[in-house]
Design an enzyme around this catalytic site. Sequence first.
Site, PDB file in Angstrom:
ATOM      1  N   ARG A 121       0.652  -1.142  -0.192  1.00 22.11           N
ATOM      2  CA  ARG A 121      -0.066   0.021  -0.165  1.00 22.11           C
ATOM      3  C   ARG A 121       1.153   1.027  -0.017  1.00 22.11           C
ATOM      4  O   ARG A 121       2.400   1.312   0.212  1.00 22.11           O
ATOM      5  CB  ARG A 121      -0.537   0.231   1.317  1.00 22.11           C
ATOM      6  N   GLY A 122       0.317   2.330  -0.067  1.00 21.20           N
ATOM      7  CA  GLY A 122       0.837   3.760  -0.282  1.00 21.20           C
ATOM      8  C   GLY A 122       1.549   4.159  -1.593  1.00 21.20           C
ATOM      9  O   GLY A 122       1.948   3.056  -2.543  1.00 21.20           O
ATOM     10  N   GLY A 162      -7.420  -1.148  -6.599  1.00 21.54           N
ATOM     11  CA  GLY A 162      -8.169  -0.154  -6.114  1.00 21.54           C
ATOM     12  C   GLY A 162      -8.433   1.372  -6.474  1.00 21.54           C
ATOM     13  O   GLY A 162      -7.781   1.137  -7.210  1.00 21.54           O
ATOM     14  N   ASP A 163      -9.121   1.719  -6.645  1.00 26.50           N
ATOM     15  CA  ASP A 163      -9.386   3.205  -5.929  1.00 26.50           C
ATOM     16  C   ASP A 163      -8.114   3.699  -6.123  1.00 26.50           C
ATOM     17  O   ASP A 163      -7.716   4.365  -6.806  1.00 26.50           O
ATOM     18  CB  ASP A 163     -10.690   3.845  -5.179  1.00 26.50           C
ATOM     19  N   GLY A 164      -7.550   3.578  -5.208  1.00 24.33           N
ATOM     20  CA  GLY A 164      -6.282   3.857  -4.739  1.00 24.33           C
ATOM     21  C   GLY A 164      -5.487   4.180  -5.964  1.00 24.33           C
ATOM     22  O   GLY A 164      -4.124   4.902  -6.331  1.00 24.33           O
ATOM     23  N   ASP A 173     -14.524  -4.440  -1.480  1.00 28.86           N
ATOM     24  CA  ASP A 173     -15.979  -3.467  -1.445  1.00 28.86           C
ATOM     25  C   ASP A 173     -16.795  -3.921  -1.906  1.00 28.86           C
ATOM     26  O   ASP A 173     -17.995  -2.240  -1.901  1.00 28.86           O
ATOM     27  CB  ASP A 173     -15.338  -1.754  -0.603  1.00 28.86           C
ATOM     28  N   GLU A 233     -17.447  -2.088   8.502  1.00 25.63           N
ATOM     29  CA  GLU A 233     -16.521  -2.060   9.053  1.00 25.63           C
ATOM     30  C   GLU A 233     -16.310  -0.364   9.825  1.00 25.63           C
ATOM     31  O   GLU A 233     -15.995   0.119  10.111  1.00 25.63           O
ATOM     32  CB  GLU A 233     -15.088  -1.598   8.996  1.00 25.63           C
ATOM     33  N   TYR A 284      -9.564 -11.537   6.794  1.00 31.35           N
ATOM     34  CA  TYR A 284      -8.819 -11.864   6.133  1.00 31.35           C
ATOM     35  C   TYR A 284      -8.754 -13.118   5.230  1.00 31.35           C
ATOM     36  O   TYR A 284      -8.370 -13.492   4.563  1.00 31.35           O
ATOM     37  CB  TYR A 284      -7.462 -11.663   7.447  1.00 31.35           C
ATOM     38  N   ILE A 327     -11.752 -13.858   4.213  1.00 32.02           N
ATOM     39  CA  ILE A 327     -12.400 -13.491   2.526  1.00 32.02           C
ATOM     40  C   ILE A 327     -11.644 -12.904   2.248  1.00 32.02           C
ATOM     41  O   ILE A 327     -11.197 -13.335   0.392  1.00 32.02           O
ATOM     42  CB  ILE A 327     -13.779 -12.378   3.639  1.00 32.02           C
TER      43      ILE A 327
END
Length: 434
Positions: free
Chosen positions: A144-145, A169-171, A200, A299, A351, A353
Amino acid sequence: MEECALDTSIRTLGPCKLESRLPYRTWADDKSIQIFVDEELSEHKGDACVVSFEAAGPRKKLYFDSSRAKCAIVTCGGLCPGINDVIRAIVMEAYHAYKVPSIVGIPYGLEGFIPKYRHSLRELTPEVVADIHRFGGTILGSSRGPQSPEEIVDTLERCNVNALFVIGGDGTMKAALSISREIQNRGLKITVIGIPKTIDNDINFIPQSFGFETAVFKATEAIECAHTEACGTPNGIGLVRLMGRESGFIAARATLALKEVNFVLIPEAPFILEGEGGLLPALEERLRDRGHAVIVAAEGAGQHLLEHNAGTDASGNPVLGEIADLLRKEIHRYLNDRGMEHSIKYIDPSYIIRSVPANANDKVYCGFLGQYAVHAAMAGRTDMVVAKLQDRYVHLPLELVTRTRRKLNIYSDLWRAVLESTGQGMLKGMLPPE
């Protein structure tokens, strides 16, 4: 029918002058697919409308000489069922259909492009990816990041990459757009193709992302276990926390799939705990009537009830408060004050899933996405993602899918069905204002 005022044009690297050697009689050249979309999907604030998209599929004319091309694949963000299936589909299509001689895997997400991390690129061949669809996760690893677009493009140049496939994903799609802009600023001929990945299901304009169906199925297993536990003790409460930072799609669909949920909490429907229309009085009534209850919480639900810090995670998302901790604490307090014996059984399958292999339908979906991504790249399309809209595969511009995050529309038939299934329409915040 009115046509939505959306720019769905796809940028190309240049004119396609090379004849395709694919032995097909059906081509996607010059095909425009009109999709009927509702308010939720199109962001159109009036009546439903029609949007035209470029069709996905093989083209008669190619931009790249595929026998001399080099492709790269990178996977970013959290795990999701089906990532390995997409990787495999890209490699098999590029190697067997287009005879691409070299396909490299970028290890550990965008970190893999950056020299200081010292990650080694991995050559991907049909032999390497032959069995990876049987396993969850990603053989390339992830991270990530953000990373420097300049350094990423430096690596693409050094490695002579012609086509970059970005799974995330989106990011990640925003990062792909930044990479593509840096490529364009340098005048390079490198195509960037996105394959949207989000457990999501919150990528804009995409009704269902790959892996989502598998995630819902695994979530129902957790809910069924929570229901069994709740029924096994006086005033038993099964509490299941599912993924969904800003969007409650998994929680809503899993609730509909397994009609054992009494309360489902999602980010889009802010609820209250006490007073008229509060969750806790409704829970008390349920326990007195039936002796057990099942609560499903995304969440990101109930964040308005939690203390917030100003921090963000590695992906730049706000750090969430823990809704499950709040619910357990407040349920215990409320029922103890009323002298009600009870037991809370808490399950968090997140985790599990994320990490399972894709089911059959998601595997088929992933295969199409990988194949269509390669067709688009060889034809010089760029700044785009491959998407499935109403059973048709189309090209969407990256700018469109990164505009906002998709959320569950509480005016929709989906949410109405959830309220009917759970009977929680009396809770404050569940129904949209008139």
